[in-house]
Enzyme design. Structure first.
Site, mmCIF file in Angstrom:
data_model
loop_
_atom_site.group_PDB
_atom_site.id
_atom_site.type_symbol
_atom_site.label_atom_id
_atom_site.label_comp_id
_atom_site.label_asym_id
_atom_site.label_seq_id
_atom_site.Cartn_x
_atom_site.Cartn_y
_atom_site.Cartn_z
ATOM 1 N N SER A 1 35.971 31.538 -9.837
ATOM 2 C CA SER A 1 35.701 30.146 -9.564
ATOM 3 C C SER A 1 34.259 29.863 -9.123
ATOM 4 O O SER A 1 33.841 28.701 -9.144
ATOM 5 C CB SER A 1 36.662 29.636 -8.492
ATOM 6 N N LYS B 1 28.052 27.725 -2.794
ATOM 7 C CA LYS B 1 29.292 27.237 -3.415
ATOM 8 C C LYS B 1 29.827 26.072 -2.600
ATOM 9 O O LYS B 1 29.764 26.098 -1.354
ATOM 10 C CB LYS B 1 30.302 28.389 -3.469
ATOM 11 N N SER C 1 36.754 35.750 -7.801
ATOM 12 C CA SER C 1 35.872 34.597 -8.017
ATOM 13 C C SER C 1 34.384 34.813 -7.804
ATOM 14 O O SER C 1 33.589 33.956 -8.173
ATOM 15 C CB SER C 1 36.327 33.438 -7.137
HETATM 16 N N1 GLN Z 1 41.144 33.242 -10.677
HETATM 17 C C1 GLN Z 1 41.919 33.557 -9.510
HETATM 18 C C2 GLN Z 1 42.734 32.336 -9.130
HETATM 19 O O1 GLN Z 1 42.708 31.418 -9.847
HETATM 20 C C3 GLN Z 1 41.027 33.960 -8.383
HETATM 21 C C4 GLN Z 1 40.246 32.825 -7.854
HETATM 22 C C5 GLN Z 1 39.406 33.211 -6.670
HETATM 23 O O2 GLN Z 1 39.070 34.373 -6.477
HETATM 24 N N2 GLN Z 1 39.112 32.219 -5.843
HETATM 25 O O3 GLN Z 1 43.366 32.287 -8.137
#
Ligand code: GLN
Length: 484
Positions: free
Chosen positions: A154, A79, A178
């Site tokens: 994400s 990532k 994410s």
């Molecule tokens: N979707 C959640 C957010 O937007 C979690 C994102 C994540 O785990 N990095 O914060």
């Protein structure tokens, strides 16, 4: 033999038996990338030449009969929020375009010791803020099972790459879901380890009290292998736990008789799509048949996890992201004085969602509102953690859907932040409580994969992997791969 479909542990065996070379494997993965990447867009950056030379070095070591670690020669995607020496790291943000870190994240360092082959940096929601990878500052990633749908986020690029055969395994990060959500949406395995299990050194910070790095893999054994490689204490991350790292593959026995599994009723309430409920019900049926005891339970405060998370995570983000000011690295937009330069750089460099989080967080932390919002959210977080503690007095682990719905269409939720935030309704509390959550493929809603989440007490990743492994053997879901 389709090298782009096999799990790492099988490929590792083929490599050690010298039935295939690391270079052949790497070239096979890059041919696959050449064939499908235009459609999937999983990557922000490819490391083709570097990967080939890493593969050649592994082949040389194999030829010299060197003893190599289990993941040696296996193509792995990272990532784009993990720092890697000499490789551009953008977090999918325009503000970090051109930033080339001069150091390796601890996880990268450990993977280098494993002698994995790094395929490239994967797409993500900007600074990991999002649930669909549509918030990438560059382009969205498509779900390999249905190109009109999102891969989740994400870590959408990492999950899509593994599902599409564009990498054998991948690394993601999880702050509120994410890793787990994209794993569920792409039909692969994703683990958010216990907070502190994996060092965050070199992970670009989003919300430091929640961020964890974890594996995204084709099956449960690969997940155990990758966790073996990255877990453990690191003096450079004071929040990493000094807890010993077991060999997680030793937990992989398909025997779960007597395991007590709780289903929090809040996670099967309204808002969960019927297709997801059906998959969960079938999973429960299967686990029960295998001898587990599955019962309903409750996490009374879990319904407050969304508001608590959306105060705590943005509060931490607003502080963490203050460093992007155009002075030392990344984008810089000149202005007549330094304050104008800051303003222009940040206005142009950050996307809409990141700005929304910075504003939310700054507001929640401001004098006069701190007690009402931030402090209150921290108290709620404690109540949520206690709910989990209480549940784990009665149960070995909990089971829930990973996501309330199957993957949704690209564009469907982009104009409605709350609808987007609700995608994480089943994963947020696990992050707030700091406990491990493992998403595994459990079935399909039509042609779309559906995942379920196993949640355990701190540092029980081994137990979660054991139940997941047993389930996987019995359900045989991972054999199915998307056709592209
Ligand atoms: N979707 C959640 C957010 O937007 C979690 C994102 C994540 O785990 N990095 O914060």
């Amino acid at each position: 033999m389709d090298l782009c479909r096999m799990p790492a542990h099988e490929l590792g065996r083929l490599l050690r038996e010298r039935k295939v070379s690391a270079l052949e494997l790497t070239d096979a993965v890059f041919s696959r990338i050449d064939a499908v990447e235009d459609k999937v867009k999983a990557y922000l950056l490819l490391l083709r030449e570097e990967a080939r030379s890493q593969a050649r070095a592994v082949d040389a070591a194999l030829a010299a009969k060197e003893e190599l670690p289990p993941l040696a020669g296996v193509p792995l995607a990272v990532k784009d929020n993990l720092c890697m020496t000499g490789v551009e790291t953008t977090c999918a943000s325009k503000i970090l375009k051109g930033f080339v870190p001069p150091y390796d994240a601890t996880v990268i360092e450990r993977l280098k010791e494993q002698r994995v082959v790094f395929t490239g940096k994967t797409n993500m929601d900007e600074f990991a803020m999002g649930s669909s990878t549509e918030n990438s500052g560059f382009y969205p990633t498509a779900n390999p099972w249905d190109l009109k749908r999102v891969p989740g986020g994400s870590s959408g690029g990492s999950a899509a790459a593994v599902a599409a055969g564009e990498a054998v395994t991948a690394i993601g990060s999880d702050t509120g879901g994410s890793i787990r959500l994209p794993a569920a949406f792409c039909g692969v395995v994703g683990l958010k380890p216990t907070y502190g299990r994996v060092s965050r050194y070199g992970l670009v910070a989003f919300a430091s009290s929640l961020d964890q790095i974890g594996p995204i893999t084709r099956d449960v054994r690969d997940c155990a292998l990758l966790l073996n490689a990255i877990a453990g204490h690191d003096p450079r991350d004071s929040t990493s736990a000094p807890q010993e790292v077991p060999d997680y593959t030793e937990f992989l026995v398909p025997e779960i008789k007597g395991f007590r599994i709780g289903i929090p009723k809040e996670y099967v309430a309204e808002g969960i799509a019927p297709a997801v409920r059906d998959v969960l019900a079938e999973a429960v049926h299967l686990l029960t048949r295998m001898g587990a005891v599955v019962e309903e339970t409750s996490l009374p405060h879990v319904s407050y996890s969304l508001p608590a998370y959306y105060l705590i995570a943005p509060a931490e983000a607003s502080s963490n992201l203050a460093r992007y000011d155009g002075v030392r690295y990344g984008l810089r937009v000149e202005g007549e004085d330094v304050v104008t330069m800051y303003k222009k750089t940040r206005s142009r460099g950050f996307g809409a969602e990141v700005k929304r989080r910075i504003m939310l967080g700054t507001y929640a932390l401001s004098a006069g509102y701190y007690d009402a919002y931030y402090l209150k959210a921290l108290k709620v977080r404690t109540l949520i953690r206690r709910d989990f503690d209480a549940a784990f007095e009665r149960f070995d682990m909990l089971l829930s859907p990973t996501s309330p719905t199957p993957p949704f269409r690209i564009g469907e939720k982009v104009d409605d932040p709350l609808a987007m935030y609700l995608t994480d309704i089943c994963t947020l509390a696990v992050s707030l409580a700091g406990v491990p959550g493992l998403s595994i493929p459990a079935g399909f809603a039509g042609h779309l994969p559906v995942g379920i989440q196993l949640i355990g007490p701190p540092f029980t990743e081994g137990k979660l992997l054991r139940v997941a492994y047993a389930f996987e053997q019995e359900a045989g879901i991972t054999a199915k791969r998307p056709v592209l």
